[in-house]
Write an enzyme that holds these catalytic residues in place. Structure first.
Site, PDB file in Angstrom:
ATOM      1  N   GLU A  79       1.217  -1.143   0.698  1.00  0.00           N
ATOM      2  CA  GLU A  79       0.009  -0.116   0.550  1.00  0.00           C
ATOM      3  C   GLU A  79       0.928   1.513  -0.219  1.00  0.00           C
ATOM      4  O   GLU A  79       1.918   1.216   0.716  1.00  0.00           O
ATOM      5  CB  GLU A  79      -1.043  -0.289   1.902  1.00  0.00           C
ATOM      6  CG  GLU A  79      -1.861   1.423   1.294  1.00  0.00           C
ATOM      7  CD  GLU A  79      -2.928   1.152   2.581  1.00  0.00           C
ATOM      8  OE1 GLU A  79      -3.485   1.997   3.637  1.00  0.00           O
ATOM      9  OE2 GLU A  79      -3.326  -0.299   3.178  1.00  0.00           O
ATOM     10  N   GLU A  83      -3.307  10.819   2.326  1.00  0.00           N
ATOM     11  CA  GLU A  83      -3.963  11.019   3.166  1.00  0.00           C
ATOM     12  C   GLU A  83      -4.173  12.524   3.900  1.00  0.00           C
ATOM     13  O   GLU A  83      -3.385  13.516   4.376  1.00  0.00           O
ATOM     14  CB  GLU A  83      -4.494  10.245   4.275  1.00  0.00           C
ATOM     15  CG  GLU A  83      -4.167   8.969   3.836  1.00  0.00           C
ATOM     16  CD  GLU A  83      -3.864   7.411   4.469  1.00  0.00           C
ATOM     17  OE1 GLU A  83      -4.580   6.711   5.064  1.00  0.00           O
ATOM     18  OE2 GLU A  83      -3.045   7.945   5.649  1.00  0.00           O
TER      19      GLU A  83
END
Length: 342
Positions: A79, A83
């Protein structure tokens, strides 16, 4: 006969317990959204022109993710994140997550964004190669990680965007539902293939496809319809819209999934959409909730971050997390729950 009756009663009890567990997991008061590419690729460059959502308690994101990373069976976790944490939209958090479920390795850093991510459109970029991961904002590098975790980003990843609310106030701030509804606006997305030395101007990337979201392309994108613990929302296809050349992700109260506002204008015009595959897009009016395009079987266990905690020093300390994992109910409900430490 008594044995058969006992077996039937046991089966009914198990079924009732599973149904109750599913109800508890999915009993959310709020609705969010997750958009994901149906295809995963190995390496590439990914760009998106976005105005992010932000209010205390929320997460607005763009990330790369390998389906099934959350399954605790020893497989690798793969991943890479961008964010925007609702308590501070003047920055975004970059992160690489490797290791495996229950033993993740992370490397968060924070980067200033001006104007703030929820006040203006910016072009966010991720470059993933065998040797490095690079983050950019408006064409300027803000972080580059070489070696180390990068070598553990094995296999393929898909591009994703989501808008949700974490229950960890230490990570994202106290949630204020009076700020709802919230919207993340995506003007366009570009995906490039990794072609070392063969790209434009001798670069390592060649444009593969562009989507300007004049319509919603169901042959390219899927819409999440699941939830996970540590997240106070259900992710639903009802909170993803295509309107006025913009893809919109929404965070709303349950039962109020809609967009009745004005789409913000981006000073940068959207590029023309293209595709490396035969066109088979379907237009989805903003006022309608389109049919969910089911992912492949390997995509059935998808979700994103759960609860995180922050220590008193400028380094995050991870505790017990309830986030991504196996299905709770085998009867078709896409609800996920697992406990792990990282």
């Amino acid at each position: 006969m008594n044995i058969k009756k006992t077996a039937v009663k046991s089966a009914l009890a198990v079924a009732a317990a599973a149904a109750a567990l599913t109800t508890n997991v999915s009993a959310k008061d709020f609705s969010g959204a997750e958009l994901y590419t149906l295809e995963e690729v190995q390496y590439g460059k990914f760009e998106a022109r976005m105005k992010m959502a932000a209010a205390s308690g929320t997460v607005s994101s763009m990330f790369l993710y390998q389906n099934g990373s959350e399954i605790a069976d020893g497989r690798p976790w793969v991943e890479v994140d961008i964010e925007v944490l609702g308590k501070n939209p003047g920055s975004f958090q970059s992160n690489i997550i490797t290791g495996k479920a229950g033993a993740q390795k992370t490397s968060e850093k924070h980067h200033a964004v001006s104007p703030a991510a929820d006040q203006a459109f910016h072009t966010y970029g991720l470059e993933w190669t065998p040797n490095y991961v690079r983050w950019t904002v408006d064409g300027k590098e803000v972080r580059k990680t070489e070696g180390g975790q990068v070598s553990n980003l094995t296999g393929t990843q898909g591009l994703r965007f989501n808008l949700w609310s974490s229950e960890s106030a230490a990570w994202v701030g106290q949630f204020d539902e009076s700020k709802l509804p919230l919207f993340q606006f995506i003007n366009w997305v570009k995906v490039y293939k990794y072609t070392p030395g063969q790209g434009e101007g001798g670069s390592d990337f060649t444009l593969d496809w562009t989507d300007n979201f004049d319509t919603f392309d169901g042959s390219r994108w899927g819409k999440g319809d699941w939830t996970f613990e540590g997240n106070r929302v259900d992710l639903t296809d009802k909170n993803i819209y295509s309107r006025d050349g913009m893809l919109i992700l929404a965070l709303t109260r349950k039962g109020q999934e809609s967009f009745n506002g004005q789409v913000p204008k981006d000073d940068e015009p959207a590029p023309q959409s293209s595709s490396s595959a035969p066109a088979s897009s379907s237009s989805v009016p903003a006022s309608s909730s389109s049919a969910f395009v089911p992912p492949s079987s390997s995509s059935a266990t998808n979700a994103i971050h759960g609860m995180r905690t922050t220590s008193t020093i400028a380094k995050e300390r991870r505790g017990l997390v309830n986030a991504k994992g196996a299905k709770v109910n085998p009867n078709g409900h896409k609800r996920y729950r697992v406990n792990f430490e990282y």
